[in-house]
Design a protein around this motif. Structure first.
Motif, mmCIF file in Angstrom:
data_model
loop_
_atom_site.group_PDB
_atom_site.id
_atom_site.type_symbol
_atom_site.label_atom_id
_atom_site.label_comp_id
_atom_site.label_asym_id
_atom_site.label_seq_id
_atom_site.Cartn_x
_atom_site.Cartn_y
_atom_site.Cartn_z
ATOM 1 N N THR A 232 0.839 -1.203 0.000
ATOM 2 C CA THR A 232 0.000 0.000 0.000
ATOM 3 C C THR A 232 0.871 1.249 0.000
ATOM 4 O O THR A 232 0.611 2.212 -0.730
ATOM 5 C CB THR A 232 -0.928 -0.015 1.231
ATOM 6 O OG1 THR A 232 -1.803 -1.141 1.119
ATOM 7 C CG2 THR A 232 -1.749 1.251 1.322
ATOM 8 N N ASP B 35 -5.275 -0.907 -5.309
ATOM 9 C CA ASP B 35 -4.763 -1.480 -4.072
ATOM 10 C C ASP B 35 -5.759 -2.503 -3.526
ATOM 11 O O ASP B 35 -6.683 -2.150 -2.811
ATOM 12 C CB ASP B 35 -4.522 -0.362 -3.046
ATOM 13 C CG ASP B 35 -3.848 -0.886 -1.790
ATOM 14 O OD1 ASP B 35 -3.396 -2.050 -1.790
ATOM 15 O OD2 ASP B 35 -3.787 -0.131 -0.807
ATOM 16 N N GLU B 36 -5.553 -3.738 -3.879
ATOM 17 C CA GLU B 36 -6.427 -4.832 -3.450
ATOM 18 C C GLU B 36 -7.910 -4.474 -3.567
ATOM 19 O O GLU B 36 -8.659 -4.578 -2.590
ATOM 20 C CB GLU B 36 -6.121 -5.225 -1.999
ATOM 21 C CG GLU B 36 -4.632 -5.424 -1.771
ATOM 22 C CD GLU B 36 -4.334 -6.327 -0.590
ATOM 23 O OE1 GLU B 36 -5.076 -7.315 -0.393
ATOM 24 O OE2 GLU B 36 -3.358 -6.053 0.132
#
Ligand SMILES: Nc1ncnc2c1ncn2[C@@H]1O[C@H](COP(=O)(O)OP(=O)(O)OP(=O)(O)O)[C@@H](O)[C@H]1O
Ligand SMILES: [Mg+2]
Lengths: 255, 253
Positions: free
Chosen positions: B48, B161-162
């Protein structure tokens, strides 16, 4: 709707209890008028005593004051989010100034502006600007970071970020700020009017109450209180309720 | 070949205490246009942090270049799709969420805006949801709209991000499939963070594995033939290779 029914039953019971208290003469009648006396005073007030004019005069002052207060609160709170230096200063100012009751500033305002509308509006602005600013700033500070970063990602900066992200994202706080501000302003106004009496440009509902008390017309005092209550209900349910329905409720931001 | 993204000597330290360490240290990544890069790594390794530095949401040492120009802070050339479902503006309808970034970036024509909103909603399989508010959507639908919103402004790079990490397995597969379709249709350059090996293998042309300490441990091209599923030739080997390079992989599947 269920809530409304409960509230209605409550009001009816309250009135009944009032009337019973009156009938049994628990308090002297001069202090405790009947529902009928109050209703009569209410109607007479509007028909003969010009209660409408007093009411409208108070409302005009409060709206002027609120408008100025709201605009200033928004402007300063927005600046506080943009500039860290201003934030420190303004945050401090809000904490200090919010402690000073409007009425306590009245002598000063009279010295500065004289006994006139400006003084009344000054007190109204003072009563609304600090609690509103506090609510707005608290709201701005608790805006979910992901909205702010999204906004920045799509190119928003400065005042545009405040207007298009901070403000709608914290609208619930802004509304509570408005409610607190409105209540404070209303109280401030009535107290000032009572102390003040009439000015060259007119007299408000606070003065009306004061006059009724001087004449020991208790029913008249209650009639004026009734007017204040009715206005409060209209503002709370009609104005704030409608705004809520079309904003935060529609957006799923409150239950 | 021209690189669209260059990360040069990226070092990140949050400096949140006397003993704060570098999360990322002298990281270098080059990306050509139209690459789909998946970054894998154990929890807390700095994935992240890396993508937030690229997006411009963090301060860092080093340089992030997009098309040869150094970036300063966030910008419309790098659009971030967060893991958080609540990244859409709840006070705007689905349609307006897509139109708004276009509007503030110069598209003023009303018809054009509606056309674009419709087009991108169709692309993510959400035609017909224009007038809904985000709170009326499921998590998966919200992520689709966020992707549509990002694609619509035609950024040079999409950063994810995911984005599917909080979705159930089936929705997740569906969204992966949609993303693959989008990748074929549109020319997109994507940095996609995940800690799911299957997801990385299905989506990425290129796979990077970060170590626990935030260094590049593995940087390979995905040579498996699409469509990629457990029956694809070489799937098992690649899976093992990635898995071996991920330390502390007990939470991976
Ligand atoms: N805002 C912050 N301030 C200080 N430290 C941070 C901050 N954000 C992350 N960190 C630290 O940086 C390291 C990397 O965090 P990061 O969120 O980048 O990991 P990640 O690889 O994305 O993990 P996950 O897979 O769990 O999402 C962690 O040790 C974390 O504690
Ligand atoms: Mg992460």
């Amino acid at each position: 709707m269920k809530q409304a029914r409960i509230q209605l039953v409550f009001v009816a019971s309250f009135l009944l209890l009032w009337q019973i208290t009156y009938k049994f003469g628990i308090f002297p009648q001069i202090m405790f008028p009947s529902i009928g006396d109050i209703s009569n005073s209410f109607l007479e007030g509007f028909i003969e005593d010009g209660l409408l004019a007093y009411t409208l005069y108070s409302l005009s002052l409060i709206f002027k004051g609120m408008l100025i207060g709201i605009v200033l609160a928004f402007a300063f709170s927005s600046l506080a989010i943009i500039s860290e230096t201003f934030y420190s200063i303004y945050n401090f100012m809000v904490s200090v100034c919010d402690l000073i009751p409007g009425v306590a500033l009245l002598p000063l305002a009279i010295l500065w502006f004289g006994i006139n509308e400006t003084t009344v509006i000054f007190i109204v602005v003072h009563s609304i600007i600090w609690p509103m600013s506090r609510n707005i700033i608290d709201g701005f500070n608790s805006v979910n970071n992901v909205y702010i970063e999204s906004g920045k990602n799509y190119g928003l900066t400065g005042i545009n970020l405040v207007k298009d992200v901070y403000l709608p994202a914290s609208f619930n706080n802004v509304l509570s700020g408005l409610k607190v501000g409105w209540a404070r302003a209303w109280r401030g106004l009535i107290s000032v009017e009572m102390i003040f009496g009439t000015t060259s440009s007119g007299a408000g509902i606070g003065w009306y109450i004061f006059m009724k008390r001087t004449n020991i017309d208790t029913a008249g005092v209650f009639a004026a209180l009734l007017v204040i209550i009715i206005i409060g209900i209209i503002i709370e349910y009609l104005i704030f309720g409608t705004i809520e329905k079309h904003t935060v409720k529609k957006w799923g931001m409150v239950r | 070949m021209d690189k669209i993204l260059k990360v040069k000597n990226l070092t990140k330290n949050y400096k949140d205490g006397a003993d704060s360490v570098n999360i990322l240290e002298n990281l270098n990544i080059d990306m050509p246009e139209n690459q789909f890069l998946c970054v894998l790594g154990p929890s807390g390794c700095g994935k992240t942090t890396l993508i937030r530095c690229i997006a411009g949401f963090e301060d860092y040492d080093g340089v992030v270049e997009v098309s040869g120009k150094e970036t300063k802070g966030p910008g419309i050339d790098r659009i971030m799709v967060f893991q958080n479902f609540d990244q859409l503006f709840p006070w705007k309808t689905v349609e307006d969420n897509i139109k708004y970034p276009l509007k503030i970036n110069g598209t003023k024509d009303k018809e054009e805006l509606s056309k674009l909103a419709k087009e991108y909603l169709e692309l993510v399989g959400l035609a017909g949801s224009e007038k809904k508010y985000p709170h009326q959507l499921s998590g998966g639908m919200k992520q689709r709209v966020s992707i549509a919103r990002g694609l619509a402004v035609k950024p040079k790079i999409i950063l994810m991000d995911e984005p599917f990490a909080s979705l159930d397995a089936i929705t997740r597969r569906n969204l992966q499939r949609e993303l693959l379709k989008i990748k074929e249709k549109e020319n997109v350059t994507v940095v996609f963070i995940t800690h799911n090996i299957q997801e990385a293998m299905t989506l990425g042309d290129r796979l990077i594995v970060l170590s626990k300490s935030g260094e590049i441990k593995l940087d390979i091209h995905n040579t498996l033939q699409a469509p990629i599923n457990p029956a694809t030739e070489g799937y098992g080997e690649l899976w093992k290779k990635l898995s071996d390079n991920l330390e502390g992989n007990s939470d991976l599947y």
